[in-house]
Each structure stands twice: as structure tokens, then as C-alpha cells.
Write a protein that holds these residues in place. Sequence first.
Motif, PDB file in Angstrom:
ATOM      1  N   ASN A  73      57.033 -20.891  50.215  1.00 23.27           N
ATOM      2  CA  ASN A  73      56.309 -21.988  51.039  1.00 23.27           C
ATOM      3  C   ASN A  73      55.135 -21.080  51.199  1.00 23.27           C
ATOM      4  O   ASN A  73      55.229 -20.084  52.037  1.00 23.27           O
ATOM      5  N   LYS A  74      53.870 -21.522  50.789  1.00 18.40           N
ATOM      6  CA  LYS A  74      52.675 -20.646  51.000  1.00 18.40           C
ATOM      7  C   LYS A  74      52.587 -19.400  50.920  1.00 18.40           C
ATOM      8  O   LYS A  74      52.354 -19.108  49.773  1.00 18.40           O
ATOM      9  N   THR A  75      52.947 -18.461  51.553  1.00 17.00           N
ATOM     10  CA  THR A  75      52.526 -17.045  51.245  1.00 17.00           C
ATOM     11  C   THR A  75      53.891 -16.208  51.239  1.00 17.00           C
ATOM     12  O   THR A  75      53.747 -14.935  51.008  1.00 17.00           O
ATOM     13  N   TYR A 106      54.194 -18.666  56.619  1.00 11.45           N
ATOM     14  CA  TYR A 106      54.515 -19.535  55.522  1.00 11.45           C
ATOM     15  C   TYR A 106      54.401 -20.825  55.821  1.00 11.45           C
ATOM     16  O   TYR A 106      54.663 -21.681  55.053  1.00 11.45           O
ATOM     17  N   THR A 162      51.896 -24.165  55.694  1.00 15.02           N
ATOM     18  CA  THR A 162      50.734 -24.851  55.455  1.00 15.02           C
ATOM     19  C   THR A 162      50.122 -25.533  56.692  1.00 15.02           C
ATOM     20  O   THR A 162      50.711 -25.644  57.745  1.00 15.02           O
TER      21      THR A 162
END
Length: 90
Positions: free
Chosen positions: A37-39, A77, A79
Motif C-alpha cells: 500500500n503506497k510505499t 503506507y 495514501t
Amino acid sequence: MERHPSTYAGKGEEALRDDLLATLSTHFPGATAETFNKTGKTDLLIRHENENGFVAECKFWSGSKSYHDAIGQLLGYLTWRDRRRRLSCL
């Protein structure tokens, strides 16, 4: 876990996370573990109608510095939609 500590004694973070996931999955079919999730990969994620409803990191307590580091990790993590939704609930 508090009611049956011997069941969980000696288990590592991943094993305890899997126990939590098994329980969450009975109520939330969109529950997953180690989900990107994201990074990065968050330990627990529950999606509902293609949106994140719950994002969590599992950690053993090791002091306030580690606690703040874990919060920073978790926020990395999320957004912008996750952050807006979560922070508006605080």
C-alpha cells in the motif's frame, strides 16, 4: 490473547499477525496481510468496496521511540485518501 496467553506465548510477530488475520477474515473477507500500500507492505489491511477501511502495523512494545517510529512507518503506507479518512475520525 489476554484470556489465553499460553496459546500465544513464544510466538513471533508474524505468527501473531497471522492469528489476528485469521480472526479478522471471518468477519471481513477483504482482510489481507503483508499487502503493498503506497510505499511498503502493511501488516494488516482490510478493504471494503475497493477502499482501505483499516490499515495496521503489528509491533512488540519496546518504548516510546519505537512507538513513534511505528506511527511514522504506518503513515508512510497511507495514501492521501487513507489519511484524510483516518485523521477525520480522530
